[in-house]
Design a protein around this motif. Sequence first.
Motif, short mmCIF file in Angstrom:
data_model
loop_
_atom_site.label_atom_id
_atom_site.label_comp_id
_atom_site.label_asym_id
_atom_site.label_seq_id
_atom_site.Cartn_x
_atom_site.Cartn_y
_atom_site.Cartn_z
N TYR B 20 0.83 -1.20 0.00
CA TYR B 20 0.00 0.00 0.00
C TYR B 20 0.86 1.25 0.00
O TYR B 20 0.50 2.26 -0.59
N LEU B 21 2.01 1.18 0.66
CA LEU B 21 2.92 2.33 0.65
C LEU B 21 3.44 2.59 -0.76
O LEU B 21 3.56 3.74 -1.18
N ILE B 22 3.72 1.53 -1.48
CA ILE B 22 4.18 1.68 -2.87
C ILE B 22 3.09 2.35 -3.72
O ILE B 22 3.37 3.24 -4.52
N GLU B 23 1.85 1.94 -3.49
CA GLU B 23 0.72 2.57 -4.21
C GLU B 23 0.65 4.06 -3.90
O GLU B 23 0.44 4.89 -4.78
N ILE B 32 1.03 10.04 5.65
CA ILE B 32 -0.24 9.39 5.95
C ILE B 32 -0.35 9.17 7.45
O ILE B 32 0.63 8.83 8.12
N SER B 33 -1.54 9.42 7.99
CA SER B 33 -1.76 9.15 9.42
C SER B 33 -2.25 7.72 9.57
O SER B 33 -2.74 7.10 8.61
N LYS B 35 -4.82 6.80 10.94
CA LYS B 35 -6.27 6.77 10.66
C LYS B 35 -6.54 6.66 9.15
O LYS B 35 -7.37 5.84 8.72
N GLU B 36 -5.85 7.47 8.37
CA GLU B 36 -6.02 7.39 6.91
C GLU B 36 -5.59 6.03 6.37
O GLU B 36 -6.25 5.43 5.52
N PHE B 37 -4.46 5.56 6.90
CA PHE B 37 -3.93 4.27 6.46
C PHE B 37 -4.92 3.15 6.79
O PHE B 37 -5.15 2.23 6.00
N SER B 38 -5.53 3.28 7.96
CA SER B 38 -6.52 2.32 8.41
C SER B 38 -7.67 2.20 7.40
O SER B 38 -8.10 1.10 7.05
N GLU B 39 -8.16 3.35 6.95
CA GLU B 39 -9.27 3.34 6.00
C GLU B 39 -8.88 2.70 4.67
O GLU B 39 -9.68 2.05 4.01
N LEU B 40 -7.62 2.87 4.34
CA LEU B 40 -7.11 2.32 3.07
C LEU B 40 -6.91 0.81 3.14
O LEU B 40 -7.37 0.05 2.28
N ILE B 41 -6.25 0.39 4.19
CA ILE B 41 -5.76 -0.99 4.24
C ILE B 41 -6.69 -1.93 4.99
O ILE B 41 -6.64 -3.15 4.83
N GLY B 42 -7.55 -1.35 5.82
CA GLY B 42 -8.54 -2.18 6.50
C GLY B 42 -8.12 -2.76 7.84
O GLY B 42 -8.84 -3.57 8.41
N TYR B 43 -6.96 -2.37 8.35
CA TYR B 43 -6.60 -2.71 9.73
C TYR B 43 -6.99 -1.50 10.58
O TYR B 43 -7.10 -0.40 10.08
N THR B 44 -7.15 -1.69 11.90
CA THR B 44 -7.46 -0.54 12.75
C THR B 44 -6.22 0.35 12.89
O THR B 44 -5.09 -0.12 12.78
N ALA B 45 -6.47 1.64 13.12
CA ALA B 45 -5.38 2.59 13.29
C ALA B 45 -4.49 2.15 14.46
O ALA B 45 -3.26 2.27 14.42
N GLN B 61 4.45 12.71 16.09
CA GLN B 61 3.18 13.13 16.69
C GLN B 61 2.63 14.38 16.01
O GLN B 61 3.38 15.28 15.67
N GLY B 62 1.36 14.39 15.82
CA GLY B 62 0.70 15.54 15.22
C GLY B 62 0.82 15.60 13.71
O GLY B 62 0.21 16.44 13.05
N TYR B 63 1.60 14.68 13.14
CA TYR B 63 1.86 14.72 11.70
C TYR B 63 1.44 13.42 11.01
O TYR B 63 0.60 13.42 10.11
N GLY B 64 1.98 12.32 11.48
CA GLY B 64 1.71 11.03 10.86
C GLY B 64 3.00 10.35 10.46
O GLY B 64 4.04 10.54 11.09
N TYR B 65 2.93 9.56 9.41
CA TYR B 65 4.10 8.82 8.93
C TYR B 65 4.50 9.33 7.54
O TYR B 65 3.64 9.56 6.70
N SER B 66 5.78 9.46 7.32
CA SER B 66 6.27 9.77 5.98
C SER B 66 6.16 8.49 5.14
O SER B 66 6.65 7.43 5.53
N VAL B 67 5.52 8.61 3.99
CA VAL B 67 5.31 7.44 3.14
C VAL B 67 6.64 6.85 2.69
O VAL B 67 6.89 5.65 2.84
N ASP B 68 7.50 7.70 2.16
CA ASP B 68 8.83 7.24 1.72
C ASP B 68 9.62 6.64 2.87
O ASP B 68 10.21 5.56 2.74
#
Lengths: 212, 212
Positions: B20-23, B32-33, B35-45, B61-68
């Motif tokens: 999903y990160l590659i996508e 991506i936070s 929460k957003e990742f959760s909605e995409l991949i279907g696991y809970t945040a 914190q307050g930002y999320g995860y860098s995709v790269d």
Amino acid sequence: MKNSKISNAVINRLPRYRRYLIELQKKGVEKISSKEFSELIGYTASQIRQDLNNFGGFGQQGYGYSVDGLKSEIDAILGLDKEYRMVIIGAGNLGHAITKYAKSITAGFKVCGVFEKNEKLIGTKLEGMEIMSYEGIVEFVEKEKIDIGVICVNGDSAQEVADKLCFAGIKGIWNFARVDIEVPPHVALESMQLSDNLHALAYHMNDIRKKR
Amino acid sequence: MKNSKISNAVINRLPRYRRYLIELQKKGVEKISSKEFSELIGYTASQIRQDLNNFGGFGQQGYGYSVDGLKSEIDAILGLDKEYRMVIIGAGNLGHAITKYAKSITAGFKVCGVFEKNEKLIGTKLEGMEIMSYEGIVEFVEKEKIDIGVICVNGDSAQEVADKLCFAGIKGIWNFARVDIEVPPHVALESMQLSDNLHALAYHMNDIRKKR
DNA sequence: TAGATTGTTAATCGATTAACAATC
DNA sequence: TAGATTGTTAATCGATTAACAATC
């Protein structure tokens, strides 16, 4: 069947029980206790009894389980006493292999047709079957009462193929594409994620080395 | 890496996160936070954060995860920043398909040789490689520093092949045979049980129908 | 009947989810 | 600073294991 909410963990163990029972049948073993089975298969005796009791009391106290009897019960639970009609979508490397594999190995699963988008492959033969155009798949599934669609196309078109199969009234999808696909709740889905599995293998190889 | 006893459930989710990160990378998404990742991949945040924190605090914190950044971290965790040298054992249907598949799809995994017992196939070409005699496999694995052996032979000889590979010092085995094989603890093992998976699909198809 | 082994309930273990304090 | 979102601890849920009464 007692209960319809059997956990996936249990379901995924059933085919394994079945494989070992077939081996026992080949050896002429007539009965097995949960303890003996445990030593053979590597699950605890407790788990074996617990698993089987989800579906009914197949054993006999003081005796154990009849190998033949249990094998038949598991066949019935899994639905392997029926015939399944399959189509393969994608006649590339993987589609080719799965077609051969499905034709040779798994009794009860019949490959009825192979479909492909690539014009160059349409009309050529694969395992004695003429590769058909993807355009005609909905009609074929309906007319030939196909139960299972095996998705062997590239990731990009996998969801589209799944949608079409579901529209055509397929009952189950066996997905080999490198993406997750979604299907309506009345369609069964199993995915074989080859690359995911290979990546897990890579992890374990490195993990083992790290510990030493 | 904090801890070496990561559960298999976590490990098996990592390749999926990675996909999903590659996508996301392809779409140019930079962060991506959970929460957003959760909605995409279907696991809970919560699960996503819990999983990732097994390996380190990759987020902010307050930002999320860098995709790269996260993609690179997962690559490193899985060991996908390395190259793996593979041999395929069994040049039948499945061996053929896996060879093509491995050659085309999974970067970082290089097919270095294909081995076969059947005299008729030895010396013929498969994907530009000359199929070699199974007799020479131990020497080849040692000399060519092979990491992974892919078992594509019939069930009857799978364990024997595995033993030989382990003796030759292989690091990982990817098993496609329809039997369970055993390897010493210093060898990693992943099995793809195609028929087991198909049987589970059959169960779910019948289970769905029963409920309606 | 005595011994063996199941079927099933209770206890434990592990994995997932929820909650929230830490912090960017 | 205020808002957002992580990292992490605590609570819940589910699956596995242990124990034992039922019974062949």
